[in-house]
Motif scaffolding. Structure first.
Motif, mmCIF file in Angstrom:
data_model
loop_
_atom_site.group_PDB
_atom_site.id
_atom_site.type_symbol
_atom_site.label_atom_id
_atom_site.label_comp_id
_atom_site.label_asym_id
_atom_site.label_seq_id
_atom_site.Cartn_x
_atom_site.Cartn_y
_atom_site.Cartn_z
ATOM 1 N N MET A 1 0.601 -1.112 -0.083
ATOM 2 C CA MET A 1 0.068 0.012 -0.055
ATOM 3 C C MET A 1 0.947 1.261 0.145
ATOM 4 N N ILE A 2 1.951 1.175 0.893
ATOM 5 C CA ILE A 2 2.843 2.412 0.958
ATOM 6 C C ILE A 2 4.143 1.810 0.525
ATOM 7 N N GLU A 3 4.835 2.398 -0.509
ATOM 8 C CA GLU A 3 6.229 2.095 -0.814
ATOM 9 C C GLU A 3 7.207 3.043 -0.889
ATOM 10 N N LEU A 4 8.333 3.235 -0.306
ATOM 11 C CA LEU A 4 9.148 4.050 -0.237
ATOM 12 C C LEU A 4 10.578 3.559 -0.936
ATOM 13 N N LYS A 5 10.992 4.141 -2.050
ATOM 14 C CA LYS A 5 12.212 3.471 -2.697
ATOM 15 C C LYS A 5 13.372 4.614 -2.623
ATOM 16 N N SER A 6 14.211 4.377 -1.778
ATOM 17 C CA SER A 6 15.475 5.399 -1.838
ATOM 18 C C SER A 6 15.231 6.843 -1.681
ATOM 19 N N VAL A 7 14.323 6.946 -0.811
ATOM 20 C CA VAL A 7 13.892 8.296 -0.522
ATOM 21 C C VAL A 7 14.722 9.279 0.397
ATOM 22 N N THR A 8 14.985 10.429 0.074
ATOM 23 C CA THR A 8 16.058 11.236 0.656
ATOM 24 C C THR A 8 15.198 12.729 0.718
ATOM 25 N N LYS A 9 15.791 13.420 1.834
ATOM 26 C CA LYS A 9 15.192 14.692 2.009
ATOM 27 C C LYS A 9 16.498 15.373 2.812
ATOM 28 N N ARG A 10 16.847 16.602 2.042
ATOM 29 C CA ARG A 10 17.901 17.479 2.572
ATOM 30 C C ARG A 10 17.296 18.844 3.221
ATOM 31 N N PHE A 11 17.696 19.305 4.151
ATOM 32 C CA PHE A 11 17.276 20.602 4.809
ATOM 33 C C PHE A 11 18.797 21.309 4.581
#
Ligand SMILES: Nc1ncnc2c1ncn2[C@@H]1O[C@H](COP(=O)(O)OP(=O)(O)OP(=O)(O)O)[C@@H](O)[C@H]1O
Ligand SMILES: [Mg+2]
Length: 154
Positions: A1-11
């Protein structure tokens, strides 16, 4: 239902979430566990698009979330926020020093006490003293709240 693939976040220059991949199936209970500031809330907020991810892919029911209108998406996702009651327009240092200032401690003593508490609670003075509550993780903000409560040695 929820799939994350190599998710990145920069601040700015700081990587808050570094290439997380996971799959949550329908009806499955999933908990993210980790140290304060490791990126749990940021991950959740990317799934409901309160924060836009800047790398990797997030799919819900097989569709990339960028295809959904953010508000429509959030109406389908319940989210209990962390909250602290810090003054949002005041820096971390000013929030912690509130009660000593009300008690009219001299400025030097207030600053010393603020720094002492920040160190005690694992908040680097250099990194956090001049930040605003909105720039903190939930646990960082909670520790600022604890520091503020302890500031005048109650
Ligand atoms: N809006 C923002 N601007 C700049 N940095 C941010 C912002 N939001 C979070 N960060 C930083 O990103 C990192 C991850 O924060 P996040 O809120 O995802 O942590 P968390 O795992 O939920 O922590 P906690 O257990 O303390 O709630 C932290 O180092 C935090 O300081
Ligand atoms: Mg959090």
């Amino acid at each position: 239902m929820i799939e994350l693939k190599s998710v990145t976040k920069r601040f700015g220059g700081e990587t808050a979430v570094d290439a997380i991949s996971l799959t949550v199936n329908r009806g499955e209970l999933c908990a993210l566990v980790g140290t304060s500031g490791c990126g749990k809330s940021t991950t959740l907020r990317m799934i409901n698009r309160l924060i836009e991810h800047d790398g990797g892919e997030i799919h819900i029911d097989g569709r990339p979330i960028r295809e959904f209108d953010g508000r429509v998406l959030r109406r389908r996702i319940g989210y209990a926020i962390q909250s602290t009651g810090l003054f949002p327009h005041w820096t971390v240092a000013r929030n912690i020093g509130l009660v000593p200032r009300l008690l009219k401690w001299p400025a030097g003593r207030v600053n010393e006490r603020v720094e002492e508490l920040m160190v005690l609670l694992g908040l680097s003075v250099e990194q956090f003293a001049d930040k605003y509550p909105s720039q903190l993780s939930g646990g960082q903000a909670q520790r600022v709240g604890v520091a503020r409560a302890l500031a005048a040695d109650p």
